[in-house]
Design an enzyme around this catalytic site. Structure first.
Site, PDB file in Angstrom:
ATOM      1  N   CYS A  50      47.146  43.088  36.578  1.00  0.00           N
ATOM      2  CA  CYS A  50      46.054  43.996  36.926  1.00  0.00           C
ATOM      3  C   CYS A  50      46.080  44.325  38.418  1.00  0.00           C
ATOM      4  CB  CYS A  50      44.734  43.332  36.524  1.00  0.00           C
ATOM      5  SG  CYS A  50      43.255  44.100  37.211  1.00  0.00           S
ATOM      6  N   CYS A 104      42.823  43.583  40.251  1.00  0.00           N
ATOM      7  CA  CYS A 104      42.662  42.124  40.385  1.00  0.00           C
ATOM      8  C   CYS A 104      43.451  41.618  41.588  1.00  0.00           C
ATOM      9  CB  CYS A 104      43.156  41.408  39.124  1.00  0.00           C
ATOM     10  SG  CYS A 104      42.238  41.828  37.629  1.00  0.00           S
TER      11      CYS A 104
END
Length: 137
Positions: free
Chosen positions: A64, A67
């Site tokens: 991600c 993230c």
């Protein structure tokens, strides 16, 4: 008689010092970790939430992009606030992520006094996270 009183005073003073040192050691061991704690499973998460007053849980995935951008912010929050920061890899802990309704990453969940009090989805800036934590400390 005066000698006995002085001995008693000295003993009591030593006992008080020992208690104070013991309390300081206990407090030091209960302090908030300065780095995020990696969580693997419900038991580890429950223990972390039970042991600390305020816990920010970062549900993330290695693949991600947001993230990865959030990681330095989360590390700063762990180092500079009173919150304990925990990280949960959703790929390794799919059931745990499902239990907390994580449908997208990053998802940040804040626990205060063992209760889920906030849920933030998506990239968050440091000031927003600090404000949310300060509201619950």
């Amino acid at each position: 008689m005066a000698e006995n009183l002085e001995e008693i005073r000295q003993r009591k003073l030593e006992e008080l010092r020992d208690r104070a040192e013991s309390a300081q050691r206990t407090e030091a061991t209960m302090q908030t970790p300065m780095t995020p704690i990696q969580i693997n499973g419900q038991t580890a998460l429950t223990e972390t939430v039970d042991e600390h007053d305020v816990v920010l849980v970062d549900f993330y995935a290695d693949w991600c992009g947001p993230c990865q951008m959030l990681e330095p912010v989360v590390e700063t929050i762990a180092a500079e606030t009173d919150a304990t920061v925990a990280k949960v890899d959703i790929d390794a802990n799919q059931q745990l992520a499902a239990e907390y309704g994580v449908r997208s990453v990053p998802t940040l969940v804040l626990f205060a006094d063992e209760q889920l009090v906030e849920r933030l989805i998506g990239m968050q800036d440091e000031s927003r996270l600090r404000t949310v934590i300060e509201n619950h400390t």
